[in-house]
Design an enzyme around this catalytic site. Structure first.
Site, PDB file in Angstrom:
ATOM      1  CG  HIS A  18     106.930   3.430 -74.212  1.00  0.00           C
ATOM      2  ND1 HIS A  18     106.440   4.157 -73.105  1.00  0.00           N
ATOM      3  CD2 HIS A  18     106.269   2.735 -74.679  1.00  0.00           C
ATOM      4  CE1 HIS A  18     105.403   3.427 -72.990  1.00  0.00           C
ATOM      5  NE2 HIS A  18     104.989   2.837 -74.023  1.00  0.00           N
ATOM      6  CE  LYS A  42      91.821   3.484 -72.761  1.00  0.00           C
ATOM      7  NZ  LYS A  42      92.463   2.598 -73.490  1.00  0.00           N
ATOM      8  NE  ARG A  91     104.865  -4.683 -72.900  1.00  0.00           N
ATOM      9  CZ  ARG A  91     103.998  -3.534 -72.751  1.00  0.00           C
ATOM     10  NH1 ARG A  91     104.117  -2.881 -71.660  1.00  0.00           N
ATOM     11  NH2 ARG A  91     103.154  -3.519 -73.439  1.00  0.00           N
ATOM     12  CB  SER A 129     102.294   3.267 -69.413  1.00  0.00           C
ATOM     13  OG  SER A 129     103.105   3.619 -70.586  1.00  0.00           O
TER      14      SER A 129
HETATM   15  P1  ADP Z   1      99.281   0.534 -75.773  1.00  0.00           P
HETATM   16  O1  ADP Z   1      98.486   1.898 -75.685  1.00  0.00           O
HETATM   17  O2  ADP Z   1      99.007  -0.162 -77.212  1.00  0.00           O
HETATM   18  O3  ADP Z   1      99.233  -0.206 -74.537  1.00  0.00           O
HETATM   19  P2  ADP Z   1     101.595   1.796 -75.035  1.00  0.00           P
HETATM   20  O4  ADP Z   1     101.675   3.303 -75.203  1.00  0.00           O
HETATM   21  O5  ADP Z   1     101.639   1.101 -73.678  1.00  0.00           O
HETATM   22  O6  ADP Z   1     100.742   0.994 -76.111  1.00  0.00           O
HETATM   23  O7  ADP Z   1     102.926   1.353 -75.694  1.00  0.00           O
HETATM   24  C1  ADP Z   1     103.280   1.626 -76.957  1.00  0.00           C
HETATM   25  C2  ADP Z   1     104.396   0.404 -77.722  1.00  0.00           C
HETATM   26  O8  ADP Z   1     105.233   0.306 -76.931  1.00  0.00           O
HETATM   27  C3  ADP Z   1     103.846  -0.763 -77.713  1.00  0.00           C
HETATM   28  O9  ADP Z   1     104.324  -1.564 -78.574  1.00  0.00           O
HETATM   29  C4  ADP Z   1     104.192  -1.648 -76.353  1.00  0.00           C
HETATM   30  O10 ADP Z   1     104.417  -3.136 -76.719  1.00  0.00           O
HETATM   31  C5  ADP Z   1     105.530  -0.975 -76.328  1.00  0.00           C
HETATM   32  N1  ADP Z   1     105.945  -1.021 -75.190  1.00  0.00           N
HETATM   33  C6  ADP Z   1     105.484  -0.653 -73.927  1.00  0.00           C
HETATM   34  N2  ADP Z   1     106.185  -0.866 -72.797  1.00  0.00           N
HETATM   35  C7  ADP Z   1     107.459  -1.206 -73.306  1.00  0.00           C
HETATM   36  C8  ADP Z   1     108.474  -1.891 -72.632  1.00  0.00           C
HETATM   37  N3  ADP Z   1     108.618  -1.818 -71.352  1.00  0.00           N
HETATM   38  N4  ADP Z   1     109.500  -2.421 -73.383  1.00  0.00           N
HETATM   39  C9  ADP Z   1     109.276  -2.205 -74.756  1.00  0.00           C
HETATM   40  N5  ADP Z   1     108.348  -1.948 -75.337  1.00  0.00           N
HETATM   41  C10 ADP Z   1     107.231  -1.456 -74.505  1.00  0.00           C
END
Ligand code: ADP
Length: 153
Positions: A18, A42, A91, A129
């Site tokens: 992120h 959730k 990703r 995450s």
């Molecule tokens: P969600 O709740 O939709 O799973 P996240 O909170 O995990 O979303 O992530 C928000 C955004 O960050 C999404 O666009 C996701 O693709 C991006 N993202 C998450 N992890 C990574 C990563 N390792 N590298 C790049 N982008 C990421």
């Protein structure tokens, strides 16, 4: 008009993936809102207050980056704050398929909002995450995966 972007997600917790997306997006926008989507059904793993605190700490050096929360449709939130861009990270091809449908539906719901995709840098393409949460649940060390200087526990 100011170029305002929303980077929506759960950030439960914020990872180096992120962080990398946000830092790469900064030069493109006047303001970026890292928007934690809240879902009444959730609860999430970490309390929203903690997620906010960590994001504020990591991006304290970037005056154009703000953290916020929202519930409901992302495009509604964009309308509310005057954002014309949604930032998302890609990703894998699975991300692409998922993001394509959300992006196309969002476009239909709100044609004035454009989704901007950033390809993940290779070192973060396996990082999610949910993997970080699993590492913590099982007593592993999450530090290599979260922004430098953060301690989650
Ligand atoms: P969600 O709740 O939709 O799973 P996240 O909170 O995990 O979303 O992530 C928000 C955004 O960050 C999404 O666009 C996701 O693709 C991006 N993202 C998450 N992890 C990574 C990563 N390792 N590298 C790049 N982008 C990421």
């Amino acid at each position: 008009m100011a170029r305002i972007a929303v980077f929506p997600g759960s950030f439960d917790p914020l990872t180096r993936g992120h962080e990398s997306i946000v830092r790469r997006a900064v030069p493109l926008f006047d303001e970026i809102f890292i928007a934690i989507g809240e879902n009444a059904e959730k609860k999430g793993f970490f309390p929203v207050e903690k997620r906010i605190e960590w994001i504020e700490r990591v991006f304290g050096d970037l005056p154009t980056v703000t953290v916020s929360t929202y519930s409901g449709l992302t495009v509604e939130y964009c309308r509310k704050i005057g954002a014309e861009f949604i930032v998302r990270g890609l990703r894998t091809s699975a991300d692409f398929e998922f993001e394509r449908s959300i992006g196309q539906i969002n476009k239909q719901l709100e044609p004035s909002v454009e989704t901007v995709f950033f390809l993940t840098t290779p070192e973060f393409s396996a990082l999610t995450s949910s993997i970080v949460r699993d590492i913590i649940r099982h007593g592993g060390d999450p530090l290599p995966f979260i922004p430098i200087g953060l301690k989650l526990i």
